[in-house]
Design a protein around this motif. Structure first.
Motif, mmCIF file in Angstrom:
data_model
loop_
_atom_site.group_PDB
_atom_site.id
_atom_site.type_symbol
_atom_site.label_atom_id
_atom_site.label_comp_id
_atom_site.label_asym_id
_atom_site.label_seq_id
_atom_site.Cartn_x
_atom_site.Cartn_y
_atom_site.Cartn_z
ATOM 1 N N GLN A 1 0.913 -1.327 0.062
ATOM 2 C CA GLN A 1 0.029 0.062 0.007
ATOM 3 C C GLN A 1 0.900 1.299 0.145
ATOM 4 O O GLN A 1 0.390 2.247 -0.785
ATOM 5 C CB GLN A 1 -0.820 -0.039 1.136
ATOM 6 C CG GLN A 1 -2.023 -0.974 1.005
ATOM 7 C CD GLN A 1 -2.962 -1.033 2.357
ATOM 8 O OE1 GLN A 1 -2.524 -0.634 3.462
ATOM 9 N NE2 GLN A 1 -4.067 -1.528 2.378
ATOM 10 N N ALA A 2 1.955 1.322 0.717
ATOM 11 C CA ALA A 2 2.932 2.471 0.762
ATOM 12 C C ALA A 2 3.601 2.646 -0.432
ATOM 13 O O ALA A 2 3.732 3.627 -1.131
ATOM 14 C CB ALA A 2 3.906 2.215 1.959
ATOM 15 N N VAL B 1 3.860 5.499 -5.666
ATOM 16 C CA VAL B 1 3.745 5.667 -7.262
ATOM 17 C C VAL B 1 2.493 6.476 -7.744
ATOM 18 O O VAL B 1 2.569 7.302 -8.455
ATOM 19 C CB VAL B 1 3.456 4.122 -7.689
ATOM 20 C CG1 VAL B 1 3.160 4.217 -9.115
ATOM 21 C CG2 VAL B 1 4.650 3.109 -7.577
ATOM 22 N N PHE B 2 1.556 6.435 -6.978
ATOM 23 C CA PHE B 2 0.328 7.342 -7.170
ATOM 24 C C PHE B 2 0.629 8.774 -7.137
ATOM 25 O O PHE B 2 0.557 9.567 -7.689
ATOM 26 C CB PHE B 2 -0.687 7.154 -6.245
ATOM 27 C CG PHE B 2 -1.888 8.035 -6.377
ATOM 28 C CD1 PHE B 2 -2.957 8.000 -7.514
ATOM 29 C CD2 PHE B 2 -2.151 8.972 -5.435
ATOM 30 C CE1 PHE B 2 -3.791 8.805 -7.521
ATOM 31 C CE2 PHE B 2 -3.101 9.943 -5.675
ATOM 32 C CZ PHE B 2 -4.021 9.833 -6.612
ATOM 33 N N LEU C 1 2.487 14.139 -9.129
ATOM 34 C CA LEU C 1 3.444 15.282 -9.372
ATOM 35 C C LEU C 1 3.853 15.345 -10.830
ATOM 36 O O LEU C 1 4.266 16.520 -11.306
ATOM 37 C CB LEU C 1 4.527 15.118 -8.562
ATOM 38 C CG LEU C 1 4.265 15.146 -6.988
ATOM 39 C CD1 LEU C 1 5.352 14.440 -6.070
ATOM 40 C CD2 LEU C 1 3.804 16.342 -6.644
ATOM 41 N N ASN C 2 4.005 14.337 -11.488
ATOM 42 C CA ASN C 2 4.537 14.344 -12.759
ATOM 43 C C ASN C 2 3.395 15.033 -13.703
ATOM 44 O O ASN C 2 3.827 15.857 -14.681
ATOM 45 C CB ASN C 2 4.790 13.003 -13.367
ATOM 46 C CG ASN C 2 6.259 12.502 -12.845
ATOM 47 O OD1 ASN C 2 7.030 13.274 -12.347
ATOM 48 N ND2 ASN C 2 6.438 11.109 -12.832
ATOM 49 N N GLN C 3 2.138 14.619 -13.504
ATOM 50 C CA GLN C 3 1.199 15.332 -14.092
ATOM 51 C C GLN C 3 1.036 16.799 -13.971
ATOM 52 O O GLN C 3 0.717 17.582 -14.849
ATOM 53 C CB GLN C 3 -0.203 14.659 -13.759
ATOM 54 C CG GLN C 3 -0.383 13.300 -14.331
ATOM 55 C CD GLN C 3 -1.576 12.386 -13.820
ATOM 56 O OE1 GLN C 3 -2.415 13.100 -13.218
ATOM 57 N NE2 GLN C 3 -1.824 11.155 -14.204
#
Length: 76
Positions: free
Chosen positions: A10-11, A16-17, A22-24
């Motif tokens: 989950q962490a 990754v999420f 942040l990249n978006q």
């Protein structure tokens, strides 16, 4: 052991999420910045054209003023 791996997964998923988010955001910010800079450049070009037009009008007015006294105040 499956219960112990679940919080770690989950962490990792959350990490990754957040990285994707942040990249978006960075991509969107860059697109907005590019659009703003493009509009500023366009506005600068328009101002330059306007200054050139005003300069030409002032030169034309000066020429007309110089001609008027010689022609007795009459314009062609």
């Amino acid at each position: 052991m499956a219960d112990e791996e679940r919080p770690a997964q989950q962490a990792e998923d959350l990490t990754v999420f957040v990285q994707n988010l942040l990249n978006q955001m960075q991509t969107r910010f860059q697109q907005m910045s590019d659009a703003i800079l493009g509009r500023i450049d366009e506005m600068g070009n328009r101002i330059d054209e306007l200054e050139q037009s005003i300069s030409e009008l002032m030169e034309d007015a000066a020429i007309d003023e110089q001609r008027s006294p010689m022609e007795g105040g009459r314009k062609p």
